[in-house]
Design an enzyme around this catalytic site. Structure first.
Site, PDB file in Angstrom:
ATOM      1  N   HIS A  32       7.456  -3.545   2.029  1.00  0.00           N
ATOM      2  CA  HIS A  32       6.794  -4.132   0.851  1.00  0.00           C
ATOM      3  C   HIS A  32       7.122  -3.373  -0.443  1.00  0.00           C
ATOM      4  O   HIS A  32       6.829  -3.862  -1.532  1.00  0.00           O
ATOM      5  CB  HIS A  32       5.283  -4.306   1.080  1.00  0.00           C
ATOM      6  CG  HIS A  32       4.444  -3.095   0.891  1.00  0.00           C
ATOM      7  ND1 HIS A  32       4.015  -2.298   1.935  1.00  0.00           N
ATOM      8  CD2 HIS A  32       3.914  -2.533  -0.224  1.00  0.00           C
ATOM      9  CE1 HIS A  32       3.272  -1.315   1.456  1.00  0.00           C
ATOM     10  NE2 HIS A  32       3.194  -1.436   0.160  1.00  0.00           N
ATOM     11  N   ASP A  63       6.685  -3.606   8.553  1.00  0.00           N
ATOM     12  CA  ASP A  63       6.728  -3.090   7.179  1.00  0.00           C
ATOM     13  C   ASP A  63       7.604  -1.836   7.133  1.00  0.00           C
ATOM     14  O   ASP A  63       7.115  -0.718   6.968  1.00  0.00           O
ATOM     15  CB  ASP A  63       5.298  -2.804   6.697  1.00  0.00           C
ATOM     16  CG  ASP A  63       5.225  -2.601   5.184  1.00  0.00           C
ATOM     17  OD1 ASP A  63       6.238  -2.847   4.507  1.00  0.00           O
ATOM     18  OD2 ASP A  63       4.148  -2.185   4.702  1.00  0.00           O
ATOM     19  N   GLN A  83      -3.119   3.180  -3.082  1.00  0.00           N
ATOM     20  CA  GLN A  83      -2.029   2.493  -3.779  1.00  0.00           C
ATOM     21  C   GLN A  83      -1.054   3.504  -4.396  1.00  0.00           C
ATOM     22  O   GLN A  83      -1.481   4.442  -5.073  1.00  0.00           O
ATOM     23  CB  GLN A  83      -2.588   1.574  -4.865  1.00  0.00           C
ATOM     24  CG  GLN A  83      -2.879   0.154  -4.373  1.00  0.00           C
ATOM     25  CD  GLN A  83      -3.844   0.101  -3.212  1.00  0.00           C
ATOM     26  OE1 GLN A  83      -4.879   0.751  -3.252  1.00  0.00           O
ATOM     27  NE2 GLN A  83      -3.516  -0.640  -2.182  1.00  0.00           N
ATOM     28  N   GLY A  84       0.212   3.288  -4.139  1.00  0.00           N
ATOM     29  CA  GLY A  84       1.245   4.198  -4.640  1.00  0.00           C
ATOM     30  C   GLY A  84       1.740   5.155  -3.569  1.00  0.00           C
ATOM     31  O   GLY A  84       2.788   5.774  -3.717  1.00  0.00           O
ATOM     32  N   ASP A  85       0.967   5.291  -2.499  1.00  0.00           N
ATOM     33  CA  ASP A  85       1.378   6.155  -1.385  1.00  0.00           C
ATOM     34  C   ASP A  85       2.236   5.396  -0.374  1.00  0.00           C
ATOM     35  O   ASP A  85       2.889   6.007   0.482  1.00  0.00           O
ATOM     36  CB  ASP A  85       0.155   6.726  -0.648  1.00  0.00           C
ATOM     37  CG  ASP A  85      -0.597   7.751  -1.479  1.00  0.00           C
ATOM     38  OD1 ASP A  85       0.067   8.554  -2.158  1.00  0.00           O
ATOM     39  OD2 ASP A  85      -1.840   7.747  -1.447  1.00  0.00           O
ATOM     40  N   SER A  86       2.222   4.078  -0.450  1.00  0.00           N
ATOM     41  CA  SER A  86       2.976   3.250   0.496  1.00  0.00           C
ATOM     42  C   SER A  86       4.413   3.699   0.621  1.00  0.00           C
ATOM     43  O   SER A  86       5.036   4.114  -0.363  1.00  0.00           O
ATOM     44  CB  SER A  86       2.976   1.802   0.042  1.00  0.00           C
ATOM     45  OG  SER A  86       1.790   1.192   0.420  1.00  0.00           O
TER      46      SER A  86
HETATM   47  N1  ARG Z   1      -0.263  -0.792   0.067  1.00  0.00           N
HETATM   48  C1  ARG Z   1      -0.510   0.449  -0.579  1.00  0.00           C
HETATM   49  C2  ARG Z   1       0.702   0.845  -1.405  1.00  0.00           C
HETATM   50  O1  ARG Z   1       1.516  -0.020  -1.690  1.00  0.00           O
HETATM   51  C3  ARG Z   1      -0.959   1.500   0.390  1.00  0.00           C
HETATM   52  C4  ARG Z   1      -2.365   1.275   0.732  1.00  0.00           C
HETATM   53  C5  ARG Z   1      -2.860   2.203   1.759  1.00  0.00           C
HETATM   54  N2  ARG Z   1      -4.259   1.933   1.863  1.00  0.00           N
HETATM   55  C6  ARG Z   1      -5.093   2.620   2.599  1.00  0.00           C
HETATM   56  N3  ARG Z   1      -6.343   2.345   2.538  1.00  0.00           N
HETATM   57  N4  ARG Z   1      -4.656   3.581   3.356  1.00  0.00           N
HETATM   58  O2  ARG Z   1       0.823   1.944  -1.907  1.00  0.00           O
END
Ligand code: ARG
Length: 269
Positions: free
Chosen positions: A78, A124, A213-216
């Site tokens: 993603h 993913d 968000q941002g850690d993905s």
């Molecule tokens: N989708 C998020 C990203 O793009 C990562 C989210 C992780 N969320 C969590 N609750 N661990 O950075």
């Protein structure tokens, strides 16, 4: 006791109360400042040289990644789907986003799992091939049969430059935290549609520590191996809502395939 002394005492008490409130606020601010990833602390890039971030052409950090070879970065599908190599720079060796440390390496090729559609459906996973080898120690991939990495309670290290709270700001510095792997049955209770074959959850039942968000795309490290890729979750660090990670062992072969130099295919039209 005279009136003056009573006034003095009242003033003193007021001053003390105000000071106590000020100390309390400072403490609250300090606690806020200490919330990293969510609920973690500063990490040294020297200890985790394989952690990289993905930046836009303008230099804006938007995801994490892991060096698994001198020219290969594993990240989340993603983070890269629909993008061209020129849209992504891999930044390695830079703990502080505002510093010029390390290198920003151009991407030569983006491989996205062919069955990736959206994070909740799984797959993913993405592999970036860099234009030049990077002088940083890679993180080993798990073997296909390394199920022990996913035992409930196993400590997982999460790393990234993402938000420090669900509604917070991204971090300037690399942050880390440790969260236990969650049993598949428990994660299935947290999320209907959780797929234990291709995902793994990590987090505390009471929440408080999580990726955000941002850690993905960044790593979930168990026993020194890339056990997971930060993928999704509901909110961040919420009780009963652990982080969901791509179960990397399952993808060992498909990750290695695009990693083979000889397999770099020239698309024919
Ligand atoms: N989708 C998020 C990203 O793009 C990562 C989210 C992780 N969320 C969590 N609750 N661990 O950075």
């Amino acid at each position: 006791m005279g009136a003056t002394s009573r006034v003095t005492r009242l003033l003193l008490a007021t001053a003390l109360a105000a000071a106590a409130v000020a100390v309390g606020l400072t403490q609250a601010n300090a606690d806020q400042d200490n919330q990293r990833i969510v609920g973690g602390s500063r990490a040294s890039i020297a200890d985790h040289p394989y952690v990289v971030y993905l930046a836009t052409a303008e230099g804006f950090q938007f995801c994490g990644g892991t060096l698994v070879d001198d020219k290969k970065v594993v990240t989340a599908a993603h983070c890269t789907v629909g993008k061209q190599p020129a849209d992504i720079a891999v930044v390695a060796g830079r703990e502080d986003k505002e510093s010029g440390a390390g290198v920003s390496a151009p991407v030569q090729k983006i491989w996205v799992h062919p069955e990736y559609t959206n994070v909740r459906s799984g797959n993913d996973v993405s592999v970036l091939t860099l234009t030049k080898p990077l002088p940083y120690r890679p993180l080993p991939l798990p073997n296909k049969d390394e199920e022990g990495l996913y035992a409930a309670g196993a400590p997982g290290v999460i790393l990234g430059w993402g938000r420090v709270a669900a509604d917070g700001q991204p971090s300037r510095y690399l942050l880390q935290a440790t969260v236990p792997v969650v049993a598949d049955a428990d994660c299935a209770e947290s999320y209907t549609g959780y797929k234990p074959e291709t995902m793994v959850c990590a987090g505390l039942p009471e929440g408080g520590v999580d990726t955000c968000q941002g850690d993905s795309g960044g790593p979930l490290i168990v026993a020194g191996k890339l056990a997971g890729i930060t993928s999704w979750g509901e909110g961040c660090a919420a009780p009963g809502k652990p982080g969901v990670y791509t179960r990397v062992a399952v993808y060992r072969d498909v990750i290695e395939e695009p990693a083979l130099e000889s397999k770099v295919s020239v698309p024919t039209q």
